[in-house]
Design a protein around this motif. Structure first.
Motif, PDB file in Angstrom:
ATOM      1  N   UNK A 140      13.347  22.488 -15.518  1.00  0.00           N
ATOM      2  CA  UNK A 140      12.862  22.423 -16.901  1.00  0.00           C
ATOM      3  C   UNK A 140      11.452  22.977 -17.082  1.00  0.00           C
ATOM      4  N   UNK A 141      10.885  23.539 -16.009  1.00  0.00           N
ATOM      5  CA  UNK A 141       9.551  24.117 -16.110  1.00  0.00           C
ATOM      6  C   UNK A 141       8.436  23.127 -15.907  1.00  0.00           C
ATOM      7  N   UNK A 142       8.768  21.842 -15.822  1.00  0.00           N
ATOM      8  CA  UNK A 142       7.762  20.799 -15.626  1.00  0.00           C
ATOM      9  C   UNK A 142       7.942  20.067 -14.297  1.00  0.00           C
ATOM     10  N   UNK A 143       8.692  20.672 -13.378  1.00  0.00           N
ATOM     11  CA  UNK A 143       8.880  20.062 -12.075  1.00  0.00           C
ATOM     12  C   UNK A 143      10.066  19.133 -11.985  1.00  0.00           C
ATOM     13  N   UNK A 144      10.806  18.959 -13.083  1.00  0.00           N
ATOM     14  CA  UNK A 144      12.012  18.137 -13.071  1.00  0.00           C
ATOM     15  C   UNK A 144      13.221  19.041 -13.266  1.00  0.00           C
ATOM     16  N   UNK A 145      14.399  18.472 -13.105  1.00  0.00           N
ATOM     17  CA  UNK A 145      15.607  19.233 -13.385  1.00  0.00           C
ATOM     18  C   UNK A 145      16.729  18.308 -13.805  1.00  0.00           C
ATOM     19  N   UNK A 146      17.539  18.813 -14.708  1.00  0.00           N
ATOM     20  CA  UNK A 146      18.772  18.123 -15.070  1.00  0.00           C
ATOM     21  C   UNK A 146      19.869  18.612 -14.145  1.00  0.00           C
TER      22      UNK A 146
ATOM     23  N   UNK B 106      17.676   8.913 -13.127  1.00  0.00           N
ATOM     24  CA  UNK B 106      16.556   8.062 -13.523  1.00  0.00           C
ATOM     25  C   UNK B 106      15.242   8.610 -12.978  1.00  0.00           C
ATOM     26  N   UNK B 107      14.229   8.570 -13.810  1.00  0.00           N
ATOM     27  CA  UNK B 107      12.847   8.944 -13.462  1.00  0.00           C
ATOM     28  C   UNK B 107      12.612  10.443 -13.351  1.00  0.00           C
ATOM     29  N   UNK B 108      13.602  11.195 -12.848  1.00  0.00           N
ATOM     30  CA  UNK B 108      13.347  12.606 -12.521  1.00  0.00           C
ATOM     31  C   UNK B 108      14.187  13.585 -13.337  1.00  0.00           C
ATOM     32  N   UNK B 109      15.085  13.081 -14.193  1.00  0.00           N
ATOM     33  CA  UNK B 109      15.959  13.964 -14.957  1.00  0.00           C
ATOM     34  C   UNK B 109      15.182  14.841 -15.919  1.00  0.00           C
ATOM     35  N   UNK B 110      15.437  16.141 -15.898  1.00  0.00           N
ATOM     36  CA  UNK B 110      14.659  17.096 -16.666  1.00  0.00           C
ATOM     37  C   UNK B 110      15.059  17.214 -18.128  1.00  0.00           C
ATOM     38  N   UNK B 111      14.200  17.861 -18.880  1.00  0.00           N
ATOM     39  CA  UNK B 111      14.423  18.104 -20.300  1.00  0.00           C
ATOM     40  C   UNK B 111      15.297  19.335 -20.498  1.00  0.00           C
TER      41      UNK B 111
END
Length: 287
Positions: A61-67, A113-118
């Motif tokens: 997602x560009x912010x270090x997280x991922x869906x 949980x906690x790490x799922x991206x936008x």
């Protein structure tokens, strides 16, 4: 204030003119309790036993997280296929789109949980137009497996944005999203809605409806089961990573629970981002 919705009742449900008008004017319809608790348990069991996680990939997602996503193109004959072929899903789409539809794809969208991206603002037709679909006679059914809340990254929509036409899609935060200059202007004149759903609730939405979702910063996962459909007379003009018109054999709603096939994956055509040259990376762990 909660969004307008309709209650599903097995054996006593029909798509009304009011629902059709809501879909046309607002771009969506919410059906509460489309899937029962028993059906949800059966579907989740199928996802686990069928080892769907072997096909999972992450979308940054560009912010270090991922869906996390698992996507397949043909419904198949297993339990998950019964969902994509059942009357209360397919038949409702056919009435909202005013014509026969075929299965375009199904996907499990998982936000851990906690790490799922936008997911950035986009229209599904912003992508599907590029696939050779000439008309926006397409839609998605978003079925909540888990409770969807603001805290765990529920869908956000701009109500009525289905009427603004297709918006140019560009690179946004590592994803392909709608031109934010246009989205920002639309947000000044259209209501922003948070689509909070209980497990089993469903959002039927038009392919031009602008939507996004925030990251999941909560302690709870957010799973959603999505089936996308294209009208049969909107057959794509070119081959691509989703199917062209394929006749869809509908099944009664009872088939979801009656089906005991948890493992037949033949012909489902799972998407592999490495092969299909799509954004994302294969995941080595389970969801």
């Amino acid at each position: 204030m909660s969004l307008k919705s309709y209650k599903y009742a097995e054996g006593d449900f029909k798509v009304t003119e009011e629902m059709k008008n809501d879909f046309k004017e607002e771009g969506f319809v919410i059906i509460k309790g489309l899937l029962s608790a028993e059906e949800l348990k059966h579907i989740e069991n199928a996802l686990v036993v069928g080892k769907f996680s072997d096909h999972a990939y992450g979308v940054p997602d560009g912010d270090g997280r991922e869906a996390h996503m698992i996507l397949w193109n043909h419904p198949g004959v297993d339990v998950t296929g019964m969902v994509g072929r059942c009357e209360k899903v397919v038949g409702t789409c056919e009435q909202l789109l005013d014509g026969e539809v075929y299965h375009y794809h199904t996907k499990l969208m998982a936000k851990p949980a906690k790490i799922g991206g936008k997911h950035v603002w986009h229209q599904d037709y912003g992508y599907w137009y590029q696939n050779g679909n000439l008309f926006p006679n397409m839609m998605t059914v978003f079925m909540a497996v888990d409770k969807c809340t603001k805290e765990n990254g529920c869908l956000q929509i701009l109500r009525g944005s289905n009427k603004c036409g297709r918006i140019e899609h560009v690179q946004v935060s590592g994803q392909v999203g709608a031109d934010m200059e246009r989205v920002d202007e639309l947000a000044k004149v259209l209501p922003l809605e948070y689509v909070e759903l209980e497990p089993g609730d469903a959002l039927f939405f038009h392919c031009n409806l602008l939507h996004c979702s925030a990251p999941n910063l909560s302690a709870n996962r957010r799973w959603a089961f999505l089936c996308a459909y294209n009208r049969a007379d909107n057959n794509p003009i070119k081959e691509h990573h989703h199917p062209r018109f394929t006749p869809l054999k509908k099944v009664p709603n009872s088939a979801i629970l009656e089906c005991q096939d948890f493992t037949t994956m033949d012909g489902k055509w799972f998407i592999d981002p490495d092969i299909e040259k799509r954004p994302g990376r294969k995941l080595a762990h389970k969801q």
